[in-house]
Scaffold this motif. Structure first.
Motif, PDB file in Angstrom:
ATOM      1  N   ALA A 300       1.332  -1.216  -0.331  1.00 42.45           N
ATOM      2  CA  ALA A 300       0.243  -0.228   0.048  1.00 42.45           C
ATOM      3  C   ALA A 300       0.820   1.384   0.147  1.00 42.45           C
ATOM      4  CB  ALA A 300      -0.485   0.015   1.130  1.00 42.45           C
ATOM      5  N   PRO A 301       0.921   2.301  -0.840  1.00 40.89           N
ATOM      6  CA  PRO A 301       1.224   3.428  -0.929  1.00 40.89           C
ATOM      7  C   PRO A 301       1.429   4.435   0.549  1.00 40.89           C
ATOM      8  CG  PRO A 301      -0.183   3.678  -2.278  1.00 40.89           C
ATOM      9  CD  PRO A 301      -1.100   2.559  -1.726  1.00 40.89           C
ATOM     10  N   ASP A 302       1.081   3.778   1.628  1.00 34.48           N
ATOM     11  CA  ASP A 302       0.845   4.620   3.080  1.00 34.48           C
ATOM     12  C   ASP A 302       1.746   3.835   3.555  1.00 34.48           C
ATOM     13  OD1 ASP A 302      -1.278   2.567   3.140  1.00 34.48           O
ATOM     14  OD2 ASP A 302      -1.813   3.840   4.914  1.00 34.48           O
ATOM     15  N   GLU A 303       2.348   2.501   3.628  1.00 34.61           N
ATOM     16  CA  GLU A 303       2.972   2.006   3.990  1.00 34.61           C
ATOM     17  C   GLU A 303       4.367   1.590   3.354  1.00 34.61           C
ATOM     18  OE1 GLU A 303       1.246  -2.292   3.954  1.00 34.61           O
ATOM     19  OE2 GLU A 303      -0.028  -1.344   6.356  1.00 34.61           O
ATOM     20  N   LEU A 304       4.674   1.708   2.254  1.00 37.68           N
ATOM     21  CA  LEU A 304       5.921   1.913   1.689  1.00 37.68           C
ATOM     22  C   LEU A 304       6.795   2.274   1.786  1.00 37.68           C
ATOM     23  CD1 LEU A 304       7.246   0.367  -1.292  1.00 37.68           C
ATOM     24  CD2 LEU A 304       6.123   3.003  -2.259  1.00 37.68           C
ATOM     25  N   PRO A 305       7.340   3.715   2.353  1.00 37.37           N
ATOM     26  CA  PRO A 305       8.067   4.595   3.019  1.00 37.37           C
ATOM     27  C   PRO A 305       8.369   3.577   4.585  1.00 37.37           C
ATOM     28  CG  PRO A 305       6.379   5.807   2.700  1.00 37.37           C
ATOM     29  CD  PRO A 305       5.593   4.752   2.627  1.00 37.37           C
ATOM     30  N   TYR A 306       7.910   2.270   4.877  1.00 36.71           N
ATOM     31  CA  TYR A 306       7.409   2.042   5.892  1.00 36.71           C
ATOM     32  C   TYR A 306       8.877   0.405   6.717  1.00 36.71           C
ATOM     33  CZ  TYR A 306       5.581   6.747   7.859  1.00 36.71           C
ATOM     34  OH  TYR A 306       5.544   8.321   7.417  1.00 36.71           O
ATOM     35  N   PHE A 308      11.104  -1.222   5.708  1.00 31.51           N
ATOM     36  CA  PHE A 308      12.130  -1.489   5.966  1.00 31.51           C
ATOM     37  C   PHE A 308      12.482  -0.962   7.515  1.00 31.51           C
ATOM     38  CE2 PHE A 308      13.784  -0.960   1.836  1.00 31.51           C
ATOM     39  CZ  PHE A 308      13.451  -2.129   1.400  1.00 31.51           C
ATOM     40  N   GLU A 309      11.492  -0.945   8.314  1.00 30.35           N
ATOM     41  CA  GLU A 309      11.531  -0.547   9.707  1.00 30.35           C
ATOM     42  C   GLU A 309      11.017  -2.058  10.319  1.00 30.35           C
ATOM     43  OE1 GLU A 309      11.629   2.995  11.032  1.00 30.35           O
ATOM     44  OE2 GLU A 309      11.394   3.369   9.402  1.00 30.35           O
ATOM     45  N   LEU A 310      12.142  -1.707  11.732  1.00 35.72           N
ATOM     46  CA  LEU A 310      11.875  -2.911  12.572  1.00 35.72           C
ATOM     47  C   LEU A 310      10.414  -3.430  13.147  1.00 35.72           C
ATOM     48  CD1 LEU A 310      13.816  -5.057  14.051  1.00 35.72           C
ATOM     49  CD2 LEU A 310      14.211  -3.674  15.822  1.00 35.72           C
ATOM     50  N   PHE A 311      10.103  -4.221  13.300  1.00 33.63           N
ATOM     51  CA  PHE A 311       8.904  -5.196  13.235  1.00 33.63           C
ATOM     52  C   PHE A 311       7.834  -4.838  12.921  1.00 33.63           C
ATOM     53  CE2 PHE A 311      10.585  -5.139  17.407  1.00 33.63           C
ATOM     54  CZ  PHE A 311      11.656  -5.913  17.461  1.00 33.63           C
ATOM     55  N   MET A 312       7.721  -3.830  11.635  1.00 33.73           N
ATOM     56  CA  MET A 312       6.990  -3.635  10.756  1.00 33.73           C
ATOM     57  C   MET A 312       6.155  -4.265  10.330  1.00 33.73           C
ATOM     58  SD  MET A 312       4.887  -1.251   8.639  1.00 33.73           S
ATOM     59  CE  MET A 312       4.257  -0.943   7.233  1.00 33.73           C
ATOM     60  N   GLN A 313       4.779  -4.430  10.100  1.00 32.13           N
ATOM     61  CA  GLN A 313       3.975  -5.420   8.877  1.00 32.13           C
ATOM     62  C   GLN A 313       3.045  -5.321   9.042  1.00 32.13           C
ATOM     63  OE1 GLN A 313       3.617  -8.395   9.493  1.00 32.13           O
ATOM     64  NE2 GLN A 313       5.167  -8.942  11.329  1.00 32.13           N
ATOM     65  N   SER A 314       2.820  -5.081   7.518  1.00 34.76           N
ATOM     66  CA  SER A 314       2.115  -4.733   6.381  1.00 34.76           C
ATOM     67  C   SER A 314       0.188  -5.122   7.046  1.00 34.76           C
ATOM     68  CB  SER A 314       1.322  -5.736   5.440  1.00 34.76           C
ATOM     69  OG  SER A 314       0.172  -5.353   4.297  1.00 34.76           O
ATOM     70  N   GLY A 341      26.369   0.283   1.569  1.00 35.09           N
ATOM     71  CA  GLY A 341      25.422   0.110   0.297  1.00 35.09           C
ATOM     72  C   GLY A 341      23.327   0.178   1.065  1.00 35.09           C
ATOM     73  N   SER A 342      22.318   0.455  -0.561  1.00 33.86           N
ATOM     74  CA  SER A 342      21.390   0.709   0.626  1.00 33.86           C
ATOM     75  C   SER A 342      20.395  -0.339   0.201  1.00 33.86           C
ATOM     76  CB  SER A 342      21.678   1.844  -0.444  1.00 33.86           C
ATOM     77  OG  SER A 342      21.069   1.879  -1.520  1.00 33.86           O
ATOM     78  N   VAL A 343      18.745   0.031  -0.259  1.00 30.54           N
ATOM     79  CA  VAL A 343      18.024  -0.582  -0.946  1.00 30.54           C
ATOM     80  C   VAL A 343      16.675   0.394  -0.508  1.00 30.54           C
ATOM     81  CG1 VAL A 343      17.325  -1.610   1.686  1.00 30.54           C
ATOM     82  CG2 VAL A 343      17.105  -2.970   0.142  1.00 30.54           C
ATOM     83  N   ASN A 344      16.440  -0.289  -1.739  1.00 27.73           N
ATOM     84  CA  ASN A 344      14.818   0.923  -2.218  1.00 27.73           C
ATOM     85  C   ASN A 344      13.585  -0.979  -2.334  1.00 27.73           C
ATOM     86  OD1 ASN A 344      17.552   2.551  -3.454  1.00 27.73           O
ATOM     87  ND2 ASN A 344      15.402   3.149  -1.952  1.00 27.73           N
ATOM     88  N   ALA A 345      12.511  -0.336  -2.339  1.00 30.35           N
ATOM     89  CA  ALA A 345      11.715  -0.914  -2.072  1.00 30.35           C
ATOM     90  C   ALA A 345      10.285   0.219  -3.208  1.00 30.35           C
ATOM     91  CB  ALA A 345      10.356  -0.707  -0.671  1.00 30.35           C
ATOM     92  N   TYR A 346      10.135  -0.376  -4.648  1.00 32.63           N
ATOM     93  CA  TYR A 346       8.583  -0.045  -4.860  1.00 32.63           C
ATOM     94  C   TYR A 346       7.767  -0.730  -5.172  1.00 32.63           C
ATOM     95  CZ  TYR A 346      13.020   1.479  -6.179  1.00 32.63           C
ATOM     96  OH  TYR A 346      14.673   2.091  -6.345  1.00 32.63           O
ATOM     97  N   SER A 347       6.549  -0.745  -5.596  1.00 30.23           N
ATOM     98  CA  SER A 347       5.200  -0.606  -5.321  1.00 30.23           C
ATOM     99  C   SER A 347       4.760  -0.288  -6.103  1.00 30.23           C
ATOM    100  CB  SER A 347       5.062  -1.635  -4.662  1.00 30.23           C
ATOM    101  OG  SER A 347       3.994  -2.460  -4.851  1.00 30.23           O
ATOM    102  N   GLU A 348       4.182  -0.292  -7.616  1.00 27.43           N
ATOM    103  CA  GLU A 348       3.091   0.650  -7.916  1.00 27.43           C
ATOM    104  C   GLU A 348       0.787   0.693  -7.154  1.00 27.43           C
ATOM    105  OE1 GLU A 348       2.388  -0.291 -11.580  1.00 27.43           O
ATOM    106  OE2 GLU A 348       4.254   0.324 -12.280  1.00 27.43           O
ATOM    107  N   GLY A 349       1.105  -0.454  -5.565  1.00 28.94           N
ATOM    108  CA  GLY A 349       0.285  -0.650  -5.341  1.00 28.94           C
ATOM    109  C   GLY A 349       0.030  -1.639  -4.987  1.00 28.94           C
ATOM    110  N   GLY A 353       2.506  -6.305  -7.040  1.00 31.67           N
ATOM    111  CA  GLY A 353       3.177  -6.614  -6.635  1.00 31.67           C
ATOM    112  C   GLY A 353       4.500  -5.816  -6.236  1.00 31.67           C
ATOM    113  N   SER A 354       5.375  -6.298  -6.155  1.00 33.58           N
ATOM    114  CA  SER A 354       6.800  -4.987  -4.973  1.00 33.58           C
ATOM    115  C   SER A 354       8.064  -6.200  -6.279  1.00 33.58           C
ATOM    116  CB  SER A 354       7.042  -5.484  -3.867  1.00 33.58           C
ATOM    117  OG  SER A 354       6.782  -6.614  -3.669  1.00 33.58           O
TER     118      SER A 354
END
Length: 506
Positions: A300-306, A308-314, A341-349, A353-354
């Motif tokens: 979900a768009p509102d969850e995408l920024p979070y 990689f947060e610890l204990f984050m659950q969809s 390095g770095s890591v990024n997440a992408y999803s159209e919703g 998929g992601s």
């Protein structure tokens, strides 16, 4: 973009209200206003200010009553209230306001600098309380998820134990399946514990990376092999796209493989049975990109920024049996950053998929003279034969089950459940190998190891620590106590057997 903290200024005196609003705006706050008690209550409900600057004397409702109503409402109880008054300036007035729920009290006229300082102090308190409340909510959510994740493997383990009971008359094939089920679920429990320990090590800066030059294509193969059972269990199609030639980075091979396998496992969890997962490896002159894409439930768009947060659950995770602890992606980010390095997440919703992309600095290929040398000075001419094995563990079931397994392999085994008994038994038994728990009653494993080393009869005994303590400081402590090996529970029986059978029998 950052937003100014919103403050509600409530005063029926237009001139006084104007002055206070101007001071606060000049200090960088966003200010909204109300002239009545009911107007203040409506503004708090509709606009959720962080703090209310509330005059005591209002034309419709007393400011003290307004404060009480704000604090009584669960939706607004965390709103800060700074009560002010030019008339009620006695100690009893302040006490009445503070007892009514006000967070602080100022008498007017108030110096502008004092007003701003009080507002900032209260907002710091507000931020600290909010952080504690958020942490408490995350803790409760994590503990609930942890209980769920720990219970899940216990059910098939219990069923497998029942299948092994002779009274059920299971076939040889059925008993073999039961053993495989129990083995898989124990491995799963072990991974959960390892993930928790990794989080602790990283958050305290205790993780040590063994940095070498790696060919990332080989690491990809390791990660795919690790993740294959998870993908196969859901009949998911994995497509791997590697670089045509060597692709080198400087890193810890085990940890880089963990990054990739965590991403693959995450995609497998949130992709339906029969779905598709793609792993691609790309490189340019500066960096290498590791991408994992799936056609799963998406983010979900509102969850995408979070993510990689610890204990984050969809929000969907709580409905899924394989939702996990919300640790895997947090570990991916931390490990990627430890490798520069770095890591990024992408999803159209949702439903689309992601994709997760890890970027790591590329390295030059290792020189030909960097080939590893064989430093194995061990005497490899050991032939498996019967050993005398002492087990010291206060967990009776753990010690008994290990004794039974070792005796089936032909070894002679004695068991003690506390340190002094183990030491006395070792004097007469003279074991080739002693497998010691650390948390023993009477004499802990460290003291027992030192005592065994000090006695001629057991000075050369192979000492193996078999313990639930697995952090680096624990391994260092066992080495200093004289142990030859440190194994973490639940250690695979094959590994314990290798250690025992690799020991010379005098």
């Amino acid at each position: 973009m950052t937003y100014a903290t919103v403050i509600l200024n409530v005063d029926d005196n237009e001139g006084a209200r104007y002055v206070k609003s101007r001071v606060l705006r000049h200090a960088g706050f966003a200010v909204i206003e109300a002239a009545t008690g009911q107007g203040a209550l409506d503004a708090v409900s509709e606009q959720s200010p962080a703090l209310v600057l509330l005059d005591v004397k209002l034309p419709d409702i007393s400011g003290i009553e307004v404060c009480r109503l704000i604090k009584q409402n669960p939706q607004t109880s965390s709103t800060l209230v700074l009560q002010t008054s030019a008339a009620a300036v006695q100690a009893r007035d302040k006490i009445r306001a503070l007892d009514g729920g006000a967070d602080s009290y100022l008498t007017e006229p108030v110096d502008p600098a004092e007003l701003v300082a009080n507002v900032r102090a209260l907002l710091r308190l507000y931020a600290a309380e909010k952080a504690l409340r958020d942490a408490d909510r995350r803790k409760d959510r994590f503990l609930a998820t942890l209980a769920h994740e720990l219970r899940n493997p216990l059910a098939p383990i219990r069923n497998a134990i029942e299948l092994l009971d002779p009274r059920h008359g299971a076939s040889d094939a059925g008993r073999a399946d039961a053993r495989q089920i129990a083995s898989r679920q124990v491995e799963h429990l072990g991974r959960l514990v390892d993930d928790l320990l990794d989080v602790s090590r990283i958050s305290h800066g205790k993780i040590a990376l063994q940095m070498t030059t790696l060919d990332l294509r080989q690491i990809v193969e390791m990660a795919v092999e690790t993740s294959r059972p998870v993908l196969d269990a859901k009949q998911q199609q994995l497509t791997v796209s590697n670089t045509p030639g060597p692709c080198h980075i400087v890193g810890d091979g085990i940890r880089v493989a963990q990054i990739i396998s965590n991403l693959l496992s995450n995609s497998a969890k949130y992709t339906a049975a029969g779905g598709a997962v793609t792993l691609r490896l790309e490189a340019d002159s500066d960096e290498v990109a590791i991408g994992v894409r799936d056609n799963g439930i998406g983010i979900a768009p509102d969850e995408l920024p979070y993510v990689f947060e610890l204990f984050m659950q969809s929000r969907d995770a709580v409905k899924r049996a394989d939702g996990g602890l919300g640790i895997g992606l947090a570990l991916v980010r931390e490990l990627a950053e430890l490798h520069g390095g770095s890591v990024n997440a992408y999803s159209e919703g949702l439903g689309k998929g992601s994709e997760f992309v890890v970027r790591l600095p590329i390295a030059r290929a290792p020189q030909a003279d960097d080939a590893p040398t064989n430093n194995n000075n061990m005497d490899n001419e050991t032939i498996p034969r019967k050993r005398r094995v002492l087990i010291a563990d206060d967990n009776v079931d753990s010690a008994t089950s290990l004794r039974m397994l070792l005796e089936l392999e032909g070894h002679e085994v004695r068991v003690a459940h506390d340190g002094p008994s183990a030491l006395a038994l070792a004097q007469s038994f003279e074991p080739h190998v002693a497998i010691l728990d650390i948390g023993l009653p009477g004499m802990d494993g460290h003291a027992l190891a030192k005592a065994l080393r000090a006695r001629p009869a057991t000075a050369r005994t192979q000492l193996i620590a078999l313990t639930g303590y697995g952090q680096e400081r624990d391994r260092q402590a066992t080495a200093e106590a004289g142990f030859d090996r440190h194994l973490v529970k639940p250690a695979p029986f094959d590994e314990i057997l290798r250690e025992i059978e690799g020991t010379k029998a005098d």
